[in-house]
Design a protein around this motif. Sequence first.
Motif, short mmCIF file in Angstrom:
data_model
loop_
_atom_site.label_atom_id
_atom_site.label_comp_id
_atom_site.label_asym_id
_atom_site.label_seq_id
_atom_site.Cartn_x
_atom_site.Cartn_y
_atom_site.Cartn_z
N UNK A 50 21.70 34.31 35.02
CA UNK A 50 21.89 33.86 33.64
C UNK A 50 22.34 32.40 33.56
N UNK A 51 22.40 31.72 34.71
CA UNK A 51 22.74 30.30 34.74
C UNK A 51 24.05 30.01 33.98
N UNK A 52 25.06 30.82 34.28
CA UNK A 52 26.34 30.68 33.57
C UNK A 52 27.13 29.49 34.08
N UNK A 53 27.85 28.89 33.15
CA UNK A 53 28.72 27.77 33.48
C UNK A 53 30.04 28.30 34.03
N UNK A 54 30.75 27.45 34.73
CA UNK A 54 32.01 27.84 35.37
C UNK A 54 33.01 28.41 34.38
N UNK A 55 33.09 27.83 33.18
CA UNK A 55 34.05 28.35 32.18
C UNK A 55 33.64 29.74 31.68
N UNK A 56 32.34 30.00 31.61
CA UNK A 56 31.87 31.34 31.23
C UNK A 56 32.22 32.35 32.31
N UNK A 57 32.03 31.97 33.56
CA UNK A 57 32.35 32.86 34.68
C UNK A 57 33.85 33.15 34.70
N UNK A 58 34.66 32.14 34.49
CA UNK A 58 36.12 32.33 34.46
C UNK A 58 36.52 33.28 33.34
N UNK A 59 35.89 33.12 32.18
CA UNK A 59 36.17 34.01 31.05
C UNK A 59 35.80 35.45 31.38
N UNK A 60 34.62 35.65 31.97
CA UNK A 60 34.16 36.99 32.33
C UNK A 60 35.13 37.63 33.31
N UNK A 61 35.52 36.89 34.32
CA UNK A 61 36.47 37.43 35.32
C UNK A 61 37.82 37.76 34.67
N UNK A 62 38.26 36.91 33.77
CA UNK A 62 39.54 37.15 33.08
C UNK A 62 39.45 38.42 32.23
N UNK A 63 38.35 38.59 31.51
CA UNK A 63 38.17 39.76 30.66
C UNK A 63 38.05 41.03 31.51
N UNK A 64 37.37 40.96 32.64
CA UNK A 64 37.23 42.12 33.52
C UNK A 64 38.61 42.54 34.06
N UNK A 65 39.43 41.57 34.40
CA UNK A 65 40.77 41.89 34.91
C UNK A 65 41.68 42.40 33.81
N UNK A 66 41.37 42.10 32.56
CA UNK A 66 42.23 42.53 31.45
C UNK A 66 41.92 43.97 31.00
N UNK A 67 40.86 44.57 31.56
CA UNK A 67 40.56 45.95 31.22
C UNK A 67 41.72 46.85 31.64
N UNK A 68 42.03 47.81 30.82
CA UNK A 68 43.12 48.76 31.10
C UNK A 68 42.59 49.89 31.99
N UNK A 69 43.46 50.45 32.84
CA UNK A 69 43.02 51.56 33.69
C UNK A 69 42.39 52.71 32.90
N UNK A 70 42.88 52.98 31.71
CA UNK A 70 42.31 54.07 30.91
C UNK A 70 40.90 53.73 30.38
N UNK A 71 40.52 52.44 30.43
CA UNK A 71 39.18 52.03 30.01
C UNK A 71 38.12 52.35 31.07
#
Length: 191
Positions: A50-71
Amino acid sequence: MNILWDFDGTLFDTYPAYTRILKDVLGEEAEHEEILSQLKISFTHAFTHYNLKEEQISYIRKMARSLKPQDLQPFPGVKDVLKRAGCNVIMTHKEREDVLAILEHHNMSSLFADLVAGDDGYPRKPHKASYEYLHGKNSIDLAIGDRELDILPAKELGIRTCLFQNTTPGADYYLPRYEDFETVIGWEAFK
């Protein structure tokens, strides 16, 4: 039977949440199935595709880590397989703290003897170093993953392999759901 498990997409059904995060970044025109198919190869592959920019990748990684265990839910039937195995270990690119929190939330911590996580300093799959370490300590009989890169290190070490919900050629076994474990793989062959 001693089993080496991948985490995302193998023990836990995490791809729906990851797909939603990536779709949020890519926008409405991005197709759900296409995003999922790219993620199933690898996150890095999807980011490149998807030719993502570094800031998009950082955002995706941050959001993935913010998922709750119950999710994030374990796949149906996986706990039964884990309970029957002699020893279970995990090799994942996910951070150790996140894996432990999810396992603890789902009362699954006691089902695992060992773990190599993404922040433990080992090279990423398909490099064999983490598998070699876990195999040396735990005499692994079977490696289960949902992507080809999950089974390549095991094949290199002569360990039998199983692809979960994936029919890519090269695995010893193909498991569509954990309820089929006894029929597809069985326990007798590993005694």
